[in-house]
Write a protein that holds these residues in place. Structure first.
Motif, PDB file in Angstrom:
ATOM      1  N   ALA A  76       0.809  -1.224   0.000  1.00 31.14           N
ATOM      2  CA  ALA A  76       0.000   0.000   0.000  1.00 31.14           C
ATOM      3  C   ALA A  76       0.840   1.271   0.000  1.00 31.14           C
ATOM      4  CB  ALA A  76      -0.961  -0.005   1.184  1.00 31.14           C
ATOM      5  N   ALA A  77       1.872   1.309  -0.820  1.00 29.88           N
ATOM      6  CA  ALA A  77       2.675   2.497  -1.116  1.00 29.88           C
ATOM      7  C   ALA A  77       3.689   2.864  -0.038  1.00 29.88           C
ATOM      8  CB  ALA A  77       1.782   3.715  -1.403  1.00 29.88           C
ATOM      9  N   LYS A  78       3.401   2.614   1.256  1.00 33.58           N
ATOM     10  CA  LYS A  78       4.324   3.096   2.295  1.00 33.58           C
ATOM     11  C   LYS A  78       4.507   2.157   3.474  1.00 33.58           C
ATOM     12  CE  LYS A  78       2.990   6.311   5.070  1.00 33.58           C
ATOM     13  NZ  LYS A  78       2.588   7.621   5.618  1.00 33.58           N
ATOM     14  N   TYR A  79       3.822   1.014   3.481  1.00 34.64           N
ATOM     15  CA  TYR A  79       3.923   0.080   4.599  1.00 34.64           C
ATOM     16  C   TYR A  79       4.669  -1.182   4.167  1.00 34.64           C
ATOM     17  CZ  TYR A  79       0.014   3.064   5.999  1.00 34.64           C
ATOM     18  OH  TYR A  79      -0.772   4.140   6.292  1.00 34.64           O
ATOM     19  N   LYS A 104      -3.986   5.484 -13.297  1.00 34.44           N
ATOM     20  CA  LYS A 104      -5.321   4.988 -12.990  1.00 34.44           C
ATOM     21  C   LYS A 104      -5.250   3.653 -12.243  1.00 34.44           C
ATOM     22  CE  LYS A 104      -7.600   7.185 -16.956  1.00 34.44           C
ATOM     23  NZ  LYS A 104      -8.425   6.962 -18.188  1.00 34.44           N
ATOM     24  N   ASN A 105      -6.031   3.546 -11.175  1.00 31.60           N
ATOM     25  CA  ASN A 105      -6.162   2.298 -10.416  1.00 31.60           C
ATOM     26  C   ASN A 105      -4.786   1.700 -10.120  1.00 31.60           C
ATOM     27  OD1 ASN A 105      -7.619   0.206  -9.151  1.00 31.60           O
ATOM     28  ND2 ASN A 105      -7.411  -1.092 -10.947  1.00 31.60           N
ATOM     29  N   SER A 106      -3.926   2.496  -9.508  1.00 32.09           N
ATOM     30  CA  SER A 106      -2.558   2.051  -9.263  1.00 32.09           C
ATOM     31  C   SER A 106      -2.075   2.499  -7.886  1.00 32.09           C
ATOM     32  CB  SER A 106      -1.610   2.582 -10.349  1.00 32.09           C
ATOM     33  OG  SER A 106      -1.933   2.024 -11.617  1.00 32.09           O
ATOM     34  N   VAL A 107      -0.975   1.904  -7.460  1.00 35.77           N
ATOM     35  CA  VAL A 107      -0.326   2.245  -6.193  1.00 35.77           C
ATOM     36  C   VAL A 107       1.075   2.745  -6.516  1.00 35.77           C
ATOM     37  CG1 VAL A 107       0.524   1.342  -4.003  1.00 35.77           C
ATOM     38  CG2 VAL A 107      -1.664   0.544  -4.899  1.00 35.77           C
ATOM     39  N   ILE A 108       1.379   3.969  -6.102  1.00 38.10           N
ATOM     40  CA  ILE A 108       2.671   4.581  -6.399  1.00 38.10           C
ATOM     41  C   ILE A 108       3.415   4.785  -5.085  1.00 38.10           C
ATOM     42  CG2 ILE A 108       3.859   6.485  -7.529  1.00 38.10           C
ATOM     43  CD1 ILE A 108       2.101   4.800  -9.409  1.00 38.10           C
ATOM     44  N   GLY A 109       4.520   4.086  -4.919  1.00 38.28           N
ATOM     45  CA  GLY A 109       5.242   4.060  -3.665  1.00 38.28           C
ATOM     46  C   GLY A 109       6.152   5.247  -3.441  1.00 38.28           C
ATOM     47  N   LEU A 110       6.813   5.252  -2.308  1.00 39.46           N
ATOM     48  CA  LEU A 110       7.671   6.341  -1.868  1.00 39.46           C
ATOM     49  C   LEU A 110       8.773   6.669  -2.875  1.00 39.46           C
ATOM     50  CD1 LEU A 110       8.041   4.879   1.700  1.00 39.46           C
ATOM     51  CD2 LEU A 110       6.934   7.078   1.245  1.00 39.46           C
TER      52      LEU A 110
END
Length: 427
Positions: free
Chosen positions: A34-37, A326-332
């Motif tokens: 979830a991008a940061k965990y 769109k409909n994506s997860v972009i991390g740190l």
């Protein structure tokens, strides 16, 4: 419900082969989420939110990054006695030099940390599940039933039963039967439940007539020690738990919230994208039971120009012009060039912010180069994706590659951690 006499053991899992190549250079609980965990943040956060702050994490494979994350994230003051510590396989005089042979064997080889006078109950958790549970409620079920052990169970339909451990429960809530991944109608019938029994306990069965084990247990310490020391069982779910049913009172604790076992690439991919949806099944913004993770001092994300819909965007990102996400997860710390399209993808970001002056001549920068298209993919950390790259798996290939920077698992394109994709690459 006081949990001061309870210790939590989080089982870090084995080699994580079903999550390969995300587990190629890290332990399964250390996989980003979830991008940061990280996956390990989920069970630890559940413990903290339940008032339980004495936690051991058991692992043996590639535990360096996991250890670093735990050390940098979870610190308690000296007055409450709390801790989150990693117990990796180690040489000892008593247990010898063998690695853990399974989840039960891992706990058996660390009984010295459990057999402390103040410990009365042991909470056994998995390190690769996404859910939110108040363990005080589960402990209440355990104490009120005066059970030797209590297991969390969730109602499932028959079509889902074949991939789970299914329990049979009597009228009082005692577990008296268990079938691991029933495949035939006869096996399912032997452990099916009356949906009305589930309804009568405050949970809407919705016609579901099977109760699946969530792999979450509470044991009386003495009972667990006896079960482990009197047998050579190596696995909790397949051996210790069925044995406990035969010899002790094992109670069920019913749960009907969101629960996902993130044990495969497909499950990991779909769970992440579900978190990015407008009506996510798991609320990561819950202020009453937050997810804890390592605090970072990153700048806000910069978006030059683009169309971003139904996505999670973490801190420290730099997003160029005319970008579609769109409909994506972009991390740190993700860097995205101009004219890039990212759809239905998980981009884990980077461990550092790279400065252009540090690049060698011709080196591809960390991030996604301009004019690239990423669709239905997972990009692990620190990827260097060149310009004009198209990663879409248009051919629908199911599996490909073992050591290459670009691989396919469960039909999902994956660029491995530190992988480099040349300009113009298409697959």
């Amino acid at each position: 419900m006081d949990l001061s006499n309870t210790i939590a053991l989080i089982l870090g899992g084995g080699r994580g082969t079903r999550l390969f190549p995300l587990t190629k250079i890290r332990a399964k609980p250390a996989v980003p989420l979830a991008a940061k965990y990280r996956l390990i943040d989920i069970p630890i956060s559940n413990c903290i939110n339940s008032g339980l702050n004495r936690v051991y994490v058991l692992t043996q494979f590639l535990s360096v990054s996991l250890h670093r994350h735990l050390r940098q994230t979870y610190s308690f003051d000296h007055f409450n006695g709390g801790f989150v510590e990693l117990l990796a396989a180690q040489q000892t005089v008593d247990e010898g030099t063998d690695w853990y042979q399974g989840t039960a064997d891992a706990v058996r080889k660390n009984l010295r940390y459990i057999e402390q006078p103040w410990v009365e109950h042991v909470l056994i958790l998995s390190g690769d599940q996404l859910y939110r549970m108040d363990f005080e409620d589960m402990m209440r079920s355990h104490i009120e039933a005066d059970a030797a052990a209590t297991i969390a169970g969730i109602p499932v339909s028959r079509k889902d039963a074949s991939s789970l451990g299914i329990m049979q429960i009597d009228e009082s809530g005692r577990v008296n039967g268990f079938v691991e991944k029933p495949q035939t109608e006869e096996e399912i019938e032997s452990v099916r439940m009356d949906p009305e029994w589930i309804d009568a306990r405050g949970i809407d069965s919705k016609g579901r007539d099977c109760l699946a084990s969530m792999g979450l247990y509470i044991f009386k310490k003495d009972v667990m020690v006896d079960l482990l020391t009197q047998t050579n069982h190596s696995d909790f779910g397949k051996e210790v738990f069925p044995q406990a049913i035969k010899s002790h009172k094992v109670q069920v604790h019913l749960f009907d919230g969101y629960w996902e076992d993130i044990g495969t690439i497909r499950a990991f991919y779909e769970a992440n994208l579900a978190l990015a949806s407008e009506n996510a099944p798991f609320d990561i913004r819950n202020r009453d039971a937050p997810i804890f993770s390592r605090p970072r001092f990153l700048p806000p994300t910069i978006v030059s120009e683009g169309d971003i819909q139904g996505s999670l965007i973490a801190d420290g990102c730099k997003i160029g012009k005319n970008v579609t996400i769109k409909n994506s997860v972009i991390g740190l710390r993700t860097v995205i060039g101009d004219n890039v399209t990212i759809e239905n993808s998980v981009v884990m970001g980077a461990d550092y912010i790279e400065h252009e002056e540090n690049l060698t001549e011709g080196q591809i920068p960390v991030g996604i180069g301009k004019d690239s298209v990423i669709s239905g993919a997972i990009l692990d950390k620190n990827c260097r994706v060149g310009k004009g790259v198209k990663i879409t798996n248009a051919a629908g290939t199911e599996t490909q590659g073992e050591d290459e920077p670009y691989q396919i698992r469960d039909g999902i394109s994956i660029v491995i951690k530190n992988g480099q994709i040349a300009d113009g690459f298409e697959y």
